[in-house]
Design a protein around this motif. Structure first.
Motif, PDB file in Angstrom:
ATOM      1  N   MET B   1       0.825  -1.198   0.000  1.00  9.20           N
ATOM      2  CA  MET B   1       0.000   0.000   0.000  1.00  9.20           C
ATOM      3  C   MET B   1       0.866   1.258   0.000  1.00  9.20           C
ATOM      4  N   ARG B   2       1.836   1.268   0.900  1.00  8.98           N
ATOM      5  CA  ARG B   2       2.659   2.470   1.009  1.00  8.98           C
ATOM      6  C   ARG B   2       3.422   2.723  -0.295  1.00  8.98           C
ATOM      7  N   ILE B   3       3.939   1.654  -0.880  1.00  2.61           N
ATOM      8  CA  ILE B   3       4.693   1.811  -2.118  1.00  2.61           C
ATOM      9  C   ILE B   3       3.760   2.277  -3.233  1.00  2.61           C
ATOM     10  N   ALA B   4       2.561   1.705  -3.291  1.00  5.24           N
ATOM     11  CA  ALA B   4       1.605   2.109  -4.318  1.00  5.24           C
ATOM     12  C   ALA B   4       1.267   3.591  -4.163  1.00  5.24           C
ATOM     13  N   GLY B   5       1.072   4.031  -2.922  1.00  2.23           N
ATOM     14  CA  GLY B   5       0.752   5.443  -2.682  1.00  2.23           C
ATOM     15  C   GLY B   5       1.876   6.343  -3.119  1.00  2.23           C
ATOM     16  N   ARG B   6       3.094   5.907  -2.815  1.00  2.00           N
ATOM     17  CA  ARG B   6       4.248   6.707  -3.196  1.00  2.00           C
ATOM     18  C   ARG B   6       4.344   6.821  -4.714  1.00  2.00           C
ATOM     19  N   GLN B   7       4.066   5.696  -5.370  1.00  2.00           N
ATOM     20  CA  GLN B   7       4.149   5.707  -6.828  1.00  2.00           C
ATOM     21  C   GLN B   7       3.133   6.664  -7.425  1.00  2.00           C
ATOM     22  N   ARG B   8       1.950   6.760  -6.764  1.00  2.00           N
ATOM     23  CA  ARG B   8       0.934   7.674  -7.275  1.00  2.00           C
ATOM     24  C   ARG B   8       1.356   9.120  -7.060  1.00  2.00           C
ATOM     25  N   LEU B   9       1.905   9.390  -5.930  1.00  2.21           N
ATOM     26  CA  LEU B   9       2.219  10.776  -5.584  1.00  2.21           C
ATOM     27  C   LEU B   9       3.503  11.297  -6.246  1.00  2.21           C
ATOM     28  N   ALA B  10       4.437  10.387  -6.505  1.00  2.00           N
ATOM     29  CA  ALA B  10       5.760  10.824  -6.980  1.00  2.00           C
ATOM     30  C   ALA B  10       5.701  11.692  -8.238  1.00  2.00           C
ATOM     31  N   PRO B  11       4.949  11.285  -9.290  1.00  2.00           N
ATOM     32  CA  PRO B  11       4.970  12.126 -10.494  1.00  2.00           C
ATOM     33  C   PRO B  11       4.377  13.509 -10.240  1.00  2.00           C
ATOM     34  N   ALA B  12       3.340  13.577  -9.416  1.00  2.00           N
ATOM     35  CA  ALA B  12       2.742  14.881  -9.125  1.00  2.00           C
ATOM     36  C   ALA B  12       3.756  15.762  -8.399  1.00  2.00           C
ATOM     37  N   PHE B  13       4.442  15.165  -7.429  1.00  3.49           N
ATOM     38  CA  PHE B  13       5.438  15.932  -6.679  1.00  3.49           C
ATOM     39  C   PHE B  13       6.580  16.370  -7.601  1.00  3.49           C
ATOM     40  N   ALA B  14       6.998  15.454  -8.495  1.00  4.53           N
ATOM     41  CA  ALA B  14       8.068  15.794  -9.438  1.00  4.53           C
ATOM     42  C   ALA B  14       7.636  16.952 -10.333  1.00  4.53           C
ATOM     43  N   ALA B  15       6.384  16.916 -10.802  1.00  5.74           N
ATOM     44  CA  ALA B  15       5.896  17.972 -11.693  1.00  5.74           C
ATOM     45  C   ALA B  15       5.877  19.316 -10.964  1.00  5.74           C
ATOM     46  N   VAL B  16       5.407  19.308  -9.712  1.00  6.13           N
ATOM     47  CA  VAL B  16       5.341  20.557  -8.949  1.00  6.13           C
ATOM     48  C   VAL B  16       6.746  21.119  -8.723  1.00  6.13           C
ATOM     49  N   LEU B  17       7.663  20.239  -8.335  1.00  4.38           N
ATOM     50  CA  LEU B  17       9.036  20.673  -8.078  1.00  4.38           C
ATOM     51  C   LEU B  17       9.671  21.229  -9.358  1.00  4.38           C
ATOM     52  N   PHE B  18       9.443  20.524 -10.477  1.00  5.04           N
ATOM     53  CA  PHE B  18      10.007  20.949 -11.755  1.00  5.04           C
ATOM     54  C   PHE B  18       9.448  22.314 -12.149  1.00  5.04           C
ATOM     55  N   ALA B  19       8.120  22.469 -12.012  1.00  3.04           N
ATOM     56  CA  ALA B  19       7.485  23.749 -12.370  1.00  3.04           C
ATOM     57  C   ALA B  19       8.025  24.868 -11.491  1.00  3.04           C
ATOM     58  N   ALA B  20       8.197  24.571 -10.194  1.00  4.78           N
ATOM     59  CA  ALA B  20       8.717  25.596  -9.277  1.00  4.78           C
ATOM     60  C   ALA B  20      10.125  26.017  -9.688  1.00  4.78           C
ATOM     61  N   LEU B  21      10.950  25.038 -10.094  1.00  4.16           N
ATOM     62  CA  LEU B  21      12.332  25.366 -10.487  1.00  4.16           C
ATOM     63  C   LEU B  21      12.366  26.172 -11.788  1.00  4.16           C
ATOM     64  N   LEU B  22      11.321  26.008 -12.618  1.00  9.06           N
ATOM     65  CA  LEU B  22      11.286  26.725 -13.894  1.00  9.06           C
ATOM     66  C   LEU B  22      10.809  28.173 -13.732  1.00  9.06           C
ATOM     67  N   LEU B  23      10.157  28.485 -12.607  1.00  9.96           N
ATOM     68  CA  LEU B  23       9.642  29.845 -12.416  1.00  9.96           C
ATOM     69  C   LEU B  23      10.783  30.861 -12.539  1.00  9.96           C
ATOM     70  N   PRO B  24      10.560  31.928 -13.311  1.00  9.02           N
ATOM     71  CA  PRO B  24      11.650  32.898 -13.513  1.00  9.02           C
ATOM     72  C   PRO B  24      12.280  33.427 -12.217  1.00  9.02           C
ATOM     73  N   PRO B  25      11.491  33.765 -11.169  1.00 11.12           N
ATOM     74  CA  PRO B  25      12.179  34.253  -9.953  1.00 11.12           C
ATOM     75  C   PRO B  25      13.053  33.173  -9.312  1.00 11.12           C
ATOM     76  N   ALA B  26      12.577  31.918  -9.349  1.00 16.53           N
ATOM     77  CA  ALA B  26      13.379  30.825  -8.778  1.00 16.53           C
ATOM     78  C   ALA B  26      14.665  30.651  -9.585  1.00 16.53           C
ATOM     79  N   ARG B  27      14.530  30.710 -10.910  1.00 18.86           N
ATOM     80  CA  ARG B  27      15.731  30.574 -11.751  1.00 18.86           C
ATOM     81  C   ARG B  27      16.705  31.716 -11.483  1.00 18.86           C
ATOM     82  N   ALA B  28      16.167  32.954 -11.435  1.00 17.90           N
ATOM     83  CA  ALA B  28      17.051  34.109 -11.247  1.00 17.90           C
ATOM     84  C   ALA B  28      17.802  33.976  -9.925  1.00 17.90           C
ATOM     85  N   TRP B  29      17.094  33.527  -8.875  1.00 24.80           N
ATOM     86  CA  TRP B  29      17.733  33.421  -7.568  1.00 24.80           C
ATOM     87  C   TRP B  29      18.761  32.291  -7.552  1.00 24.80           C
TER      88      TRP B  29
END
Lengths: 204, 192
Positions: B1-29
């Protein structure tokens, strides 16, 4: 046979990655952008853009007008307390060491300011004065447009970084432009004897 | 169960983190200082790729695993891509050239993070040991170089920033080394 497949995959990756790293470092010669820019101009000298400058006397000077002569170019800003001081002193010394070609116009020294908002013709003249630079063949100038400045920095490969103390840091060097208006060589700053010797070898 | 949950959440978390890193203020900093680009932005991009590995369809994962015994292909690919992004001129170009910025945001997750995420669970004691020791040695070598070099290695960054990066790399290398030592002295190991 997963181990053989893994060996094959790793060998292919190693060959591909090695090729990419070879290209990315110019055959393991250039690990920094400064070395890379020096290699690049030697291999394929870029033409210097015809940018309009304003000189220390307020006169207009198109860089294209300097074709037919060798030009030593450095980039400065007049408020500078570090590298450009060394560069200014160096150009003053080169005025002495290369007096003959400077006098007959085969060679020109050109200092270009990358801080045109502050460096008015009066500031540029005072900068040259500070090093006891004479009128003989040393032009201190600023680009007349932001676009011109950008083109120059890009062609010459000069990166200017604010130093968080109100000044700037940049990759200071002496750039050599040939009579065809091409950037052919980038020399280390801080050794005017070597620069003078190199130029004596090149001048007709 | 725990592994299945992690697998579901991981791509969403990766997408959020990636989008945050792409934000111009984050990049500039993060790209304003060498230490932040090298030791925060790039490691976070590696994390994005690592998280993605949990979201790979199982059949694809199994297919790759057949070419990746003990995670050795993973180590080779990630090390080579890592070497490329350790070149000072790559860091410079990632700021100055738009196409190199694109290359960084694509290749660091896909060629370093993803293979490491896929390979790590398959690596035995020896492969992990070799990988970690090489990583520690790299941090020490480069950290020392950045600390003592009197010339700027990146045209886009100041010398004191370079020296701070060097110090930080020595600290990070020491922390990984301490982690390995603790694991060796008190940890438990699987048989491989």
């Amino acid at each position: 046979m997963p181990i053989l497949r893994t060996l094959l995959a790793s060998t292919l990756l190693l060959a591909l990655g090695g090729a990419v790293l070879t290209v990315a470092t110019d055959g393991f010669q250039a690990f920094t952008s400064e070395t890379a820019r020096r290699l690049a101009v030697r291999r394929d000298p870029p033409p210097v853009p015809a940018v309009l400058l304003e000189t220390q006397s307020g006169a207009r000077l198109d860089l294209a007008e300097l074709r037919g002569r060798w030009v030593l170019v450095d980039f400065i800003y007049t408020r500078c307390l570090t590298w450009c001081l060394a560069l200014g002193g160096e150009f003053a010394q080169l005025q002495d060491q290369l007096a003959a070609p400077l006098a007959d116009g085969r060679l020109v020294l050109l200092s270009i300011s990358f801080d045109p908002a502050h460096d008015t013709p009066a500031e540029l003249a005072a900068y040259r004065q500070r090093f006891r630079g004479r009128d003989g063949g040393w032009i201190v100038a600023r680009p007349t447009s932001e676009d011109g400045l950008r083109q120059l920095l890009r062609t010459f490969g000069v990166t200017v970084v604010p130093d968080r103390m109100g000044g700037y840091v940049h990759n200071a060097a002496i750039q050599v432009v040939d009579p065809q208006g091409r950037l052919v060589l980038i020399l280390d700053a801080g050794n005017p004897q070597a620069v003078a010797q190199t130029m004596r070898g090149k001048l007709p | 169960m725990r592994i299945a949950g992690r697998q579901r959440l991981a791509p969403a978390f990766a997408a959020v983190l990636f989008a945050a890193l792409l934000l111009p203020p984050a990049r500039a900093w993060l790209e304003g200082r060498m230490s932040l680009q090298m030791l925060v932005q790039i490691p976070l991009l590696i994390g994005v790729g690592w998280l993605l590995s949990a979201a790979l369809p199982p059949r694809l994962g199994e297919g790759i695993a057949r070419w990746n015994q003990h995670g050795i292909s993973s180590v080779v690919l990630a090390s080579l891509a890592g070497m490329f992004w350790m070149l000072p001129r790559s860091l410079d170009a990632a700021i100055g050239e738009p196409w190199m910025a694109v290359a960084k945001f694509a290749s660091v997750p896909l060629l370093i993070g993803l293979p490491l995420g896929l390979g790590w669970p398959r690596m035995g004691f020896v492969v992990r040991g070799v990988f970690l020791l090489e990583l520690i040695a790299t941090f020490f070598r480069l950290g020392w170089l950045y600390l003592v070099s009197p010339v700027r290695l990146c045209n886009s960054y100041l010398l004191d920033d370079q020296q701070r990066s060097g110090e930080a790399m020595l600290v990070i290398g020491s922390l990984i080394l301490a982690g390995v030592m603790i694991k060796l002295l008190w940890g438990r190991f699987d048989s491989t």
